[in-house]
Write a protein that holds these residues in place. Sequence first.
Motif, PDB file in Angstrom:
ATOM      1  N   GLN A  19       1.284  -1.034   0.262  1.00  0.00           N
ATOM      2  CA  GLN A  19      -0.325   0.374  -0.374  1.00  0.00           C
ATOM      3  C   GLN A  19       0.888   0.815  -0.199  1.00  0.00           C
ATOM      4  OE1 GLN A  19      -1.764  -1.066   3.795  1.00  0.00           O
ATOM      5  NE2 GLN A  19      -1.415   1.100   4.703  1.00  0.00           N
ATOM      6  N   THR A  20       0.387   2.468  -0.166  1.00  0.00           N
ATOM      7  CA  THR A  20       1.525   4.137  -0.324  1.00  0.00           C
ATOM      8  C   THR A  20       1.216   3.643   1.057  1.00  0.00           C
ATOM      9  OG1 THR A  20      -0.830   5.030   0.029  1.00  0.00           O
ATOM     10  CG2 THR A  20      -0.306   4.492  -2.259  1.00  0.00           C
ATOM     11  N   PRO A  22       1.268   5.796   4.394  1.00  0.00           N
ATOM     12  CA  PRO A  22      -0.086   6.939   4.341  1.00  0.00           C
ATOM     13  C   PRO A  22       0.471   8.573   5.340  1.00  0.00           C
ATOM     14  CG  PRO A  22       0.239   5.053   6.302  1.00  0.00           C
ATOM     15  CD  PRO A  22       1.276   4.782   5.333  1.00  0.00           C
ATOM     16  N   ASP A  25      -4.343  10.693   7.777  1.00  0.00           N
ATOM     17  CA  ASP A  25      -5.416   9.796   8.195  1.00  0.00           C
ATOM     18  C   ASP A  25      -6.117  10.080   8.529  1.00  0.00           C
ATOM     19  OD1 ASP A  25      -5.596  11.555  10.374  1.00  0.00           O
ATOM     20  OD2 ASP A  25      -4.171  10.281  11.932  1.00  0.00           O
ATOM     21  N   PHE A 423      -3.303   3.512  -7.808  1.00  0.00           N
ATOM     22  CA  PHE A 423      -4.525   3.836  -6.757  1.00  0.00           C
ATOM     23  C   PHE A 423      -5.623   3.009  -6.199  1.00  0.00           C
ATOM     24  CE2 PHE A 423      -1.497   7.387  -5.037  1.00  0.00           C
ATOM     25  CZ  PHE A 423      -1.385   7.296  -4.225  1.00  0.00           C
ATOM     26  N   VAL A 425      -8.206   4.084  -8.665  1.00  0.00           N
ATOM     27  CA  VAL A 425      -9.469   4.742  -8.889  1.00  0.00           C
ATOM     28  C   VAL A 425      -9.181   4.979  -9.867  1.00  0.00           C
ATOM     29  CG1 VAL A 425     -10.276   7.035  -8.507  1.00  0.00           C
ATOM     30  CG2 VAL A 425      -8.977   6.122  -6.621  1.00  0.00           C
ATOM     31  N   ALA A 492     -11.119   8.288   5.729  1.00  0.00           N
ATOM     32  CA  ALA A 492     -10.893   7.690   5.016  1.00  0.00           C
ATOM     33  C   ALA A 492     -10.838   7.849   3.795  1.00  0.00           C
ATOM     34  CB  ALA A 492     -10.956   5.617   4.873  1.00  0.00           C
ATOM     35  N   VAL A 493     -12.043   8.221   3.105  1.00  0.00           N
ATOM     36  CA  VAL A 493     -11.824   8.446   1.787  1.00  0.00           C
ATOM     37  C   VAL A 493     -11.338   9.599   1.346  1.00  0.00           C
ATOM     38  CG1 VAL A 493     -13.421   9.565  -0.087  1.00  0.00           C
ATOM     39  CG2 VAL A 493     -13.523   7.681   1.237  1.00  0.00           C
ATOM     40  N   ARG A 496      -7.602   8.910   1.704  1.00  0.00           N
ATOM     41  CA  ARG A 496      -6.473   8.661   0.248  1.00  0.00           C
ATOM     42  C   ARG A 496      -6.916   9.785  -1.034  1.00  0.00           C
ATOM     43  NH1 ARG A 496      -9.864   4.626  -2.154  1.00  0.00           N
ATOM     44  NH2 ARG A 496      -8.877   3.392  -3.888  1.00  0.00           N
ATOM     45  N   TYR A 497      -8.159  10.342  -1.071  1.00  0.00           N
ATOM     46  CA  TYR A 497      -8.260  11.835  -1.494  1.00  0.00           C
ATOM     47  C   TYR A 497      -6.607  12.518  -1.509  1.00  0.00           C
ATOM     48  CZ  TYR A 497      -9.102  16.027  -3.822  1.00  0.00           C
ATOM     49  OH  TYR A 497      -9.506  17.844  -5.026  1.00  0.00           O
ATOM     50  N   GLU A 499      -4.011  11.994  -0.780  1.00  0.00           N
ATOM     51  CA  GLU A 499      -2.706  11.050  -1.044  1.00  0.00           C
ATOM     52  C   GLU A 499      -2.931  11.133  -2.853  1.00  0.00           C
ATOM     53  OE1 GLU A 499      -0.417   9.734   0.586  1.00  0.00           O
ATOM     54  OE2 GLU A 499      -1.015   9.508   2.907  1.00  0.00           O
ATOM     55  N   ILE A 500      -3.505  11.387  -3.364  1.00  0.00           N
ATOM     56  CA  ILE A 500      -3.530  11.229  -5.026  1.00  0.00           C
ATOM     57  C   ILE A 500      -2.860  12.693  -5.027  1.00  0.00           C
ATOM     58  CG2 ILE A 500      -4.752  11.615  -6.981  1.00  0.00           C
ATOM     59  CD1 ILE A 500      -6.481   8.742  -5.244  1.00  0.00           C
TER      60      ILE A 500
END
Length: 544
Positions: A19-20, A22, A25, A423, A425, A492-493, A496-497, A499-500
């Motif tokens: 995984q990436t 993190p 969080d 990711f 997506v 969590a979304v 992740r957003y 991270e992108i």
Amino acid sequence: MKTTILLLVLLCTISATGQTIPHFDGHTWWNHIKVLADDKLEGRDTGSRGEREAQRYAIEQLKDSGAQPAGANGFYQPVKFNSRQIVEKDCSLALIRDARREPLALGEDAIIGTRIMPASEVEAPLVFVGYGLKVPENNYDDFAGIDVRDKIVVIFSGSPSEIPGALASHYQTTAERWKVLHAAGAVGIVSLPNPAAMDIPWSRIALNRAHPTMDLDYPEFNETEGAKLALTINPARADKLFVGSGHSFAEIASLGKDRKPLPHFPLTVSIAAKTKVEVTPVESANLIARFPGSDPDLKDQYVVLSAHLDHIGIGEPINGDRIYNGAMDDGSGSALVLDMAESFKKHPEKLRRSLLLVLVTGEEKGLLGSKYFTAHPTVPTKSIVADVNVDMFLPIVPLKILTVLGLGESDLGDRTREIAQAFGVKVQPDPEPLRNVFIRSDQYNFIRHGIPSVMIDVGAEPGSPEQKIFKDWLTQRYHAPSDDVNQPVDLAVAARYEEIIRALLLNIANGDLRPRWKPESFFRRYAEAATIGSASIPQALGIK
Ligand SMILES: [Zn+2]
């Protein structure tokens, strides 16, 4: 070529660890929003006490992250505005039909716009001009053969399907639209909202019609020379305008919903308006911070991450709540900028180009802070290689797809697609071009100055249950007091957003080539205009 190699490295990092790394969080992001959208900040209206408090908080956070001030005065870039308050008791509107006056009720029938400064008195005949667009690229002209001189044009908001979304959005901006109308001799504009593309129901639009608007207080930004009146008509009452014309609003709306061609015809009525507007000066500021790059050849180039810190302040109460907190709009993007800065402190990255964090003011007043910043940037315009704008990205559904505004316009779209894929997506272009989102946030001002830009939102496939969730969110919470911290958000979304977005910023900062417009992009012309007379054309085109 190098872009691809960098991307492979990124993919390797992901597969090696499963995984990436993190960096986020969701909780630190949400904690920033809790501060920015607190009732104490009173909705962060441009130039308000609450906005100043938000700015102080943001600067504290940026400093703590080790970001350097990059404004005109520390982190601040002061911006001056005029606030325009309609004095409704001294205003009147009427339709004139065969010398008879039919008064229009302010709020119920129509709203007088103040983004165009209205003349104190105006009376002029009305003419319906369809979408009211002139798009030379497509040989499209709603004004061909129609005399609009000294008339007020009535337009249906939207665009025909033959005009690509981004281009249609561009020509619907006040500046572009008014250029065409002014040249044709029109003196005003009456907008009929497209019921199929209204984010906010009329009742809520009417509720806050007395809220002041603003404009930049500098003559260079006057884009509506000669305009005397701008009205918006309640679509449910729009038939009043069409009486005797042989057409109905329902007919127009059903064609416009599917972006079909619209007829053009004179209306049998004139409109008479008396208006009074009080103008007061307001001061605010953009905030600008920098993480310097380290590559001797590239560190003077800047990758901008932008979001707007302002929201719409205090308004008419809905369910007893008067504070329009703006938790998602754009507390979400502002919090992301602060979170991003912190991530570079906690997990330092070697940046080749510099990163510029820009928290603008006056977005809700018509993208004014970014308009000022891009006209008077605190680093040279040509040194800005890209803008990644984050405005109300709505992490309220599972992250399966991103909507990328400007996806097909520059290679930022391709970079976003590849990073998102890593990711798991997908990406899509704007699925709802009628909403004009491309021109409705700050990236647009960067585009106007030739800078490749994207705005990225958590997306939904057309017709999916997620799309319904977004639609409901817009109807109920967008620009309403319920866009506050008491709403369900998926942390969590959000993480992740983030991270992108972080991966995209690093890709732009560290790639060999700066982002480039697509040869077929309409917006490329602004980059070309910006490089005329420049010694660094090859560099501006990304050729190193
Ligand atoms: Zn907004």
